[in-house]
Design a protein around this motif. Sequence first.
Motif, PDB file in Angstrom:
ATOM      1  N   ARG A 176       0.841  -1.148  -0.124  1.00 34.04           N
ATOM      2  CA  ARG A 176       0.131  -0.017  -0.071  1.00 34.04           C
ATOM      3  C   ARG A 176       0.949   1.441  -0.084  1.00 34.04           C
ATOM      4  O   ARG A 176       1.914   1.106   0.687  1.00 34.04           O
ATOM      5  CB  ARG A 176      -0.920  -0.078   1.278  1.00 34.04           C
ATOM      6  CG  ARG A 176      -1.546   1.406   1.662  1.00 34.04           C
ATOM      7  CD  ARG A 176      -2.647   1.275   2.746  1.00 34.04           C
ATOM      8  NE  ARG A 176      -1.876   0.970   3.927  1.00 34.04           N
ATOM      9  CZ  ARG A 176      -2.572   0.607   5.305  1.00 34.04           C
ATOM     10  NH1 ARG A 176      -3.730   0.768   5.195  1.00 34.04           N
ATOM     11  NH2 ARG A 176      -1.921   0.395   6.162  1.00 34.04           N
ATOM     12  N   ILE A 202       2.021   4.788   1.080  1.00 39.63           N
ATOM     13  CA  ILE A 202       1.672   5.766   1.967  1.00 39.63           C
ATOM     14  C   ILE A 202       2.463   7.102   1.899  1.00 39.63           C
ATOM     15  O   ILE A 202       2.111   7.850   2.853  1.00 39.63           O
ATOM     16  CB  ILE A 202       2.223   5.024   3.370  1.00 39.63           C
ATOM     17  CG1 ILE A 202       3.775   4.958   3.488  1.00 39.63           C
ATOM     18  CG2 ILE A 202       1.661   3.696   3.821  1.00 39.63           C
ATOM     19  CD1 ILE A 202       4.245   4.289   4.597  1.00 39.63           C
ATOM     20  N   ASN A 221       1.346   9.769   0.061  1.00 41.80           N
ATOM     21  CA  ASN A 221       0.398  10.884   0.344  1.00 41.80           C
ATOM     22  C   ASN A 221      -0.653  10.455   1.234  1.00 41.80           C
ATOM     23  O   ASN A 221      -1.776  11.270   1.232  1.00 41.80           O
ATOM     24  CB  ASN A 221       0.092  11.388  -0.881  1.00 41.80           C
ATOM     25  CG  ASN A 221       0.980  11.967  -1.927  1.00 41.80           C
ATOM     26  OD1 ASN A 221       2.039  12.595  -1.235  1.00 41.80           O
ATOM     27  ND2 ASN A 221       1.043  11.709  -3.002  1.00 41.80           N
ATOM     28  N   ASP A 222      -0.549   9.609   2.055  1.00 43.06           N
ATOM     29  CA  ASP A 222      -1.500   9.379   3.110  1.00 43.06           C
ATOM     30  C   ASP A 222      -1.262   9.282   4.339  1.00 43.06           C
ATOM     31  O   ASP A 222      -0.620   8.097   4.859  1.00 43.06           O
ATOM     32  CB  ASP A 222      -2.119   7.885   2.603  1.00 43.06           C
ATOM     33  CG  ASP A 222      -3.514   7.368   3.433  1.00 43.06           C
ATOM     34  OD1 ASP A 222      -4.091   8.301   4.005  1.00 43.06           O
ATOM     35  OD2 ASP A 222      -4.030   6.362   2.995  1.00 43.06           O
ATOM     36  N   ALA A 254      -2.645   6.392   6.601  1.00 42.66           N
ATOM     37  CA  ALA A 254      -2.008   4.940   6.584  1.00 42.66           C
ATOM     38  C   ALA A 254      -0.623   5.113   6.859  1.00 42.66           C
ATOM     39  O   ALA A 254      -0.242   4.010   7.371  1.00 42.66           O
ATOM     40  CB  ALA A 254      -2.046   4.761   5.032  1.00 42.66           C
ATOM     41  N   ARG A 255       0.225   6.099   7.054  1.00 47.35           N
ATOM     42  CA  ARG A 255       1.513   5.979   7.478  1.00 47.35           C
ATOM     43  C   ARG A 255       1.497   5.859   9.035  1.00 47.35           C
ATOM     44  O   ARG A 255       2.248   5.053   9.485  1.00 47.35           O
ATOM     45  CB  ARG A 255       2.326   7.365   6.988  1.00 47.35           C
ATOM     46  CG  ARG A 255       3.530   7.662   7.671  1.00 47.35           C
ATOM     47  CD  ARG A 255       4.044   8.825   7.456  1.00 47.35           C
ATOM     48  NE  ARG A 255       4.184   9.299   5.995  1.00 47.35           N
ATOM     49  CZ  ARG A 255       4.987   8.803   5.332  1.00 47.35           C
ATOM     50  NH1 ARG A 255       6.019   8.108   5.625  1.00 47.35           N
ATOM     51  NH2 ARG A 255       4.924   9.247   4.118  1.00 47.35           N
ATOM     52  N   ARG A 275     -10.969   6.477   8.229  1.00 46.32           N
ATOM     53  CA  ARG A 275     -11.232   6.125   6.954  1.00 46.32           C
ATOM     54  C   ARG A 275     -12.970   6.522   6.628  1.00 46.32           C
ATOM     55  O   ARG A 275     -13.367   6.973   5.890  1.00 46.32           O
ATOM     56  CB  ARG A 275     -11.004   4.939   6.572  1.00 46.32           C
ATOM     57  CG  ARG A 275      -9.586   4.632   6.107  1.00 46.32           C
ATOM     58  CD  ARG A 275      -9.323   5.014   5.014  1.00 46.32           C
ATOM     59  NE  ARG A 275      -7.849   4.683   4.738  1.00 46.32           N
ATOM     60  CZ  ARG A 275      -7.019   5.494   4.430  1.00 46.32           C
ATOM     61  NH1 ARG A 275      -7.130   6.881   4.376  1.00 46.32           N
ATOM     62  NH2 ARG A 275      -5.675   4.967   3.791  1.00 46.32           N
ATOM     63  N   GLN A 313     -13.044  10.267   6.384  1.00 47.33           N
ATOM     64  CA  GLN A 313     -12.799  10.702   5.013  1.00 47.33           C
ATOM     65  C   GLN A 313     -13.725  10.419   3.982  1.00 47.33           C
ATOM     66  O   GLN A 313     -14.128  11.071   2.922  1.00 47.33           O
ATOM     67  CB  GLN A 313     -11.625  10.146   4.583  1.00 47.33           C
ATOM     68  CG  GLN A 313     -10.334  10.781   5.250  1.00 47.33           C
ATOM     69  CD  GLN A 313      -9.014   9.857   4.990  1.00 47.33           C
ATOM     70  OE1 GLN A 313      -9.135   8.700   4.776  1.00 47.33           O
ATOM     71  NE2 GLN A 313      -7.980  10.489   5.031  1.00 47.33           N
ATOM     72  N   GLY A 339      -4.411  16.227   3.914  1.00 49.50           N
ATOM     73  CA  GLY A 339      -3.202  15.194   3.739  1.00 49.50           C
ATOM     74  C   GLY A 339      -1.876  15.802   4.287  1.00 49.50           C
ATOM     75  O   GLY A 339      -0.854  15.561   3.983  1.00 49.50           O
TER      76      GLY A 339
END
Length: 191
Positions: A50, A52, A54-55, A58-59, A75, A78, A140
């Motif tokens: 996956r 990560i 620009n997220d 998730a990072r 999530r 979002q 972001g």
Amino acid sequence: MPRAKRRKPYDPAKVHDRRSRDLPRHAEVATVEVDNPLALEPGEKIVALRSIRNDPLARLHSHRQIDEAQFQAGRAFQSDWEKAERGPRAVDPTREYVDGGQGREPITEGQRKAVLRLNRAERELGADGSALVHDVLVQGMTMEQVGERRGLRTKRWHDYFSRRFRECLDRLALLYGFATEHPVPVKTLPR
């Protein structure tokens, strides 16, 4: 003379690794276990990569800085934001002009519910918390960027924003139903 390597026999029960071997130069990826789209039985999982880059959510999740409930709540926020965001559109000058035009699209039930959940989340988080959540989840931004935007660049402020963001995710997890409130046990005094 070097010996020939022995090949392992093919085992169809072994999980196939579908991770990419050749990644772009500045790729930032994390492994994640997802449902196998080619599975014959429901519930089979595969390991995938996956992005990560620009997220920020998730990072944080891949670095184990937030738990699964906080990740799912982020999530869900979002998703609600994307549903509620669909509204008036900009005028497209490339399209041919027509008299009458199209009427406005009505607001769907899903949009209405998403807006109600977002309004409740804003009340629960307060002005500062909802601004922080919006900066990270919608725009972001990283915690460094959040601090720079507010003119606060020290490590102490970075830690404060990180801790406050996790508190906001906890609140969102309660709001969206991914977590339950833990009552504080009251100790009784011996008589």
